[in-house]
Scaffold this motif. Structure first.
Motif, PDB file in Angstrom:
ATOM      1  N   SER A 270       0.847  -1.195   0.000  1.00 52.33           N
ATOM      2  CA  SER A 270       0.000   0.000   0.000  1.00 52.33           C
ATOM      3  C   SER A 270       0.880   1.240   0.000  1.00 52.33           C
ATOM      4  CB  SER A 270      -0.925   0.007   1.224  1.00 52.33           C
ATOM      5  OG  SER A 270      -0.170  -0.034   2.431  1.00 52.33           O
ATOM      6  N   ASN A 271       0.366   2.291  -0.626  1.00 54.58           N
ATOM      7  CA  ASN A 271       1.079   3.563  -0.690  1.00 54.58           C
ATOM      8  C   ASN A 271       0.035   4.662  -0.613  1.00 54.58           C
ATOM      9  OD1 ASN A 271       3.258   5.400  -1.103  1.00 54.58           O
ATOM     10  ND2 ASN A 271       2.787   5.504  -3.275  1.00 54.58           N
ATOM     11  N   GLU A 272      -0.423   4.924   0.594  1.00 52.06           N
ATOM     12  CA  GLU A 272      -1.554   5.816   0.812  1.00 52.06           C
ATOM     13  C   GLU A 272      -1.186   6.980   1.725  1.00 52.06           C
ATOM     14  OE1 GLU A 272      -4.498   5.622  -0.606  1.00 52.06           O
ATOM     15  OE2 GLU A 272      -4.350   3.650  -1.545  1.00 52.06           O
ATOM     16  N   GLY A 273      -1.980   8.042   1.630  1.00 51.31           N
ATOM     17  CA  GLY A 273      -1.810   9.156   2.545  1.00 51.31           C
ATOM     18  C   GLY A 273      -1.956   8.695   3.981  1.00 51.31           C
ATOM     19  N   LEU A 293       2.234  16.790   2.898  1.00 52.74           N
ATOM     20  CA  LEU A 293       1.500  15.536   2.858  1.00 52.74           C
ATOM     21  C   LEU A 293       2.473  14.381   2.641  1.00 52.74           C
ATOM     22  CD1 LEU A 293      -1.228  14.026   2.702  1.00 52.74           C
ATOM     23  CD2 LEU A 293      -1.196  14.447   0.242  1.00 52.74           C
ATOM     24  N   ALA A 294       2.354  13.352   3.456  1.00 56.87           N
ATOM     25  CA  ALA A 294       3.236  12.199   3.346  1.00 56.87           C
ATOM     26  C   ALA A 294       2.412  10.942   3.094  1.00 56.87           C
ATOM     27  CB  ALA A 294       4.064  12.024   4.616  1.00 56.87           C
ATOM     28  N   PHE A 295       2.876  10.121   2.150  1.00 55.51           N
ATOM     29  CA  PHE A 295       2.329   8.793   1.946  1.00 55.51           C
ATOM     30  C   PHE A 295       3.148   7.803   2.769  1.00 55.51           C
ATOM     31  CE2 PHE A 295      -0.250   8.744  -2.228  1.00 55.51           C
ATOM     32  CZ  PHE A 295      -0.827   9.960  -1.918  1.00 55.51           C
ATOM     33  N   LEU A 296       2.553   6.633   2.999  1.00 53.16           N
ATOM     34  CA  LEU A 296       3.225   5.613   3.803  1.00 53.16           C
ATOM     35  C   LEU A 296       3.321   4.306   3.015  1.00 53.16           C
ATOM     36  CD1 LEU A 296       1.560   6.125   7.320  1.00 53.16           C
ATOM     37  CD2 LEU A 296       3.847   6.814   6.600  1.00 53.16           C
ATOM     38  N   PRO A 297       4.386   4.103   2.245  1.00 54.90           N
ATOM     39  CA  PRO A 297       4.595   2.796   1.624  1.00 54.90           C
ATOM     40  C   PRO A 297       4.692   1.714   2.701  1.00 54.90           C
ATOM     41  CG  PRO A 297       6.038   4.440   0.635  1.00 54.90           C
ATOM     42  CD  PRO A 297       5.428   5.071   1.848  1.00 54.90           C
ATOM     43  N   PRO A 303       4.466  -0.345   7.959  1.00 55.31           N
ATOM     44  CA  PRO A 303       5.031   0.818   7.265  1.00 55.31           C
ATOM     45  C   PRO A 303       6.537   0.693   7.104  1.00 55.31           C
ATOM     46  CG  PRO A 303       4.514   1.368   9.552  1.00 55.31           C
ATOM     47  CD  PRO A 303       3.982  -0.014   9.311  1.00 55.31           C
ATOM     48  N   LEU A 304       7.017   0.994   5.904  1.00 57.38           N
ATOM     49  CA  LEU A 304       8.439   0.913   5.612  1.00 57.38           C
ATOM     50  C   LEU A 304       9.073   2.283   5.403  1.00 57.38           C
ATOM     51  CD1 LEU A 304       8.433  -2.037   3.040  1.00 57.38           C
ATOM     52  CD2 LEU A 304       8.888  -2.144   5.501  1.00 57.38           C
ATOM     53  N   ALA A 305       8.278   3.246   4.973  1.00 57.37           N
ATOM     54  CA  ALA A 305       8.849   4.531   4.577  1.00 57.37           C
ATOM     55  C   ALA A 305       7.775   5.597   4.613  1.00 57.37           C
ATOM     56  CB  ALA A 305       9.444   4.427   3.166  1.00 57.37           C
ATOM     57  N   MET A 306       8.217   6.834   4.499  1.00 59.42           N
ATOM     58  CA  MET A 306       7.363   7.958   4.176  1.00 59.42           C
ATOM     59  C   MET A 306       7.763   8.421   2.780  1.00 59.42           C
ATOM     60  SD  MET A 306       7.002  10.137   7.724  1.00 59.42           S
ATOM     61  CE  MET A 306       8.780  10.342   8.011  1.00 59.42           C
TER      62      MET A 306
END
Length: 318
Positions: A270-273, A293-297, A303-306
């Motif tokens: 997932s890669n969502e806000g 605004l940051a997404f969260l892969p 969660p792995l990243a912003m």
């Protein structure tokens, strides 16, 4: 939040520093009670800034002119309303593949990709693009249709090669056929004014996809995913992924979608806000940035990243 605040937030958190024209226009819309009142007559899901402004551009309106746009929208409201009601925000940003690439490359190869909310399916080709992370050697085919650049922070596991994709499919409520010039023009209108690099990226990716169109299924992702997963080739790691899709689902529909994905024999990317998957957000060990605004892969809910909403930056969490 009310409509005026939605547009102010769009100006403050989403387009600030990325599209000065849209920042000014969004603030102007928020300051105009007549236009805000008209927007409030739309269904809630149709009030979003990017949809209104793209529709104005699609009809030839001055979407990059804060002084003229609100009055133009009021004068042309009937046509604008019809366009809004018959179109969707289907931003198909290939740049998001830069956020997904380190995750996809870490999975057992080869991959069978299924994208939920695929739009025209341009993110189904992470193996076709060329990537440039900071000053590292580029990754991907030298003749890729576009080069995706990404600033990184932290220990991003930039792969040495792109993943091997042996099958790709997407599902969307209203798939976009990149061979349809008018449909492609709508996608171009969803690119923010002043972002010429994004526009060229879209056009390059679309030219590539026209030569090898993806398999796109029309329908609700929650209902269509089980059959698509069953069609994936044996021996491949089946990956269901999505980016910026969950804002268009209410909480109940979102929970059904997540439950369906978790019940399938797939890896879930997932890669969502940040507010869209509360369970993912709750696992973060550090606060989110307040000024952007940051997404969260995430992989399988972890969660792995912003990341930037269009793949422009990536900050690894570990």
């Amino acid at each position: 939040m009310d409509t005026a605040e939605m547009y102010r937030r769009f100006a403050r958190q989403e387009v600030r520093g990325l599209s000065p024209a849209y920042e000014e226009v969004a603030r102007a819309v928020a300051a105009g009670p007549e236009l805000v009142g008209l927007i409030d007559t739309l269904p809630p899901a149709k009030r979003q800034p990017n949809l209104l402004l793209a529709a104005a551009g699609f009809l030839g309106g001055p979407r990059d002119d804060a002084a003229r746009l609100p009055r133009w929208c009021v004068r042309h409201w009937d046509a604008l309303r019809e366009t809004i009601l018959t179109h969707r925000t289907q931003t198909n940003e290939a740049g998001r593949c830069a956020s997904l690439l380190p995750v996809l490359a870490s999975l057992p190869q080869p991959l069978a990709l299924i994208e939920a909310g695929a739009s025209a399916g341009l993110c189904l080709y992470p193996d076709r693009y060329r990537y440039r992370y900071d000053d590292l050697p580029p990754v991907g085919p030298a003749d890729g249709p576009v080069v995706l650049t990404c600033r990184t922070n932290g220990r991003v596991p930039v792969p040495e090669r792109v993943p091997e994709v042996v099958w790709r499919a997407g599902v969307d409520l209203d798939p976009v056929d990149v061979r349809d010039d008018e449909a492609l023009r709508w996608l171009e209108c969803l690119v923010w004014p002043g972002q010429d690099d994004r526009l060229e990226r879209l056009r390059g990716a679309a030219r590539m996809a026209r030569e090898d169109p993806p398999l796109l299924v029309r329908g609700d992702a929650t209902e269509a995913l089980p059959e698509l997963v069953a069609r994936a080739p044996r021996g491949a790691t089946v990956v269901v992924f999505h980016s910026a899709v969950l804002p268009y689902l209410d909480a109940e529909a979102r929970d059904r979608f997540v439950a369906t994905v978790k019940s399938l024999p797939v890896r879930w990317v997932s890669n969502e806000g940040s507010p869209r998957l509360p369970a993912v957000l709750a696992r973060l060990a550090r606060p989110l940035p307040e000024d952007r605004l940051a997404f969260l892969p995430a992989l399988d809910g972890e969660p792995l990243a912003m990341a930037g909403p269009h793949g422009e930056w990536l900050e690894w969490l570990a």
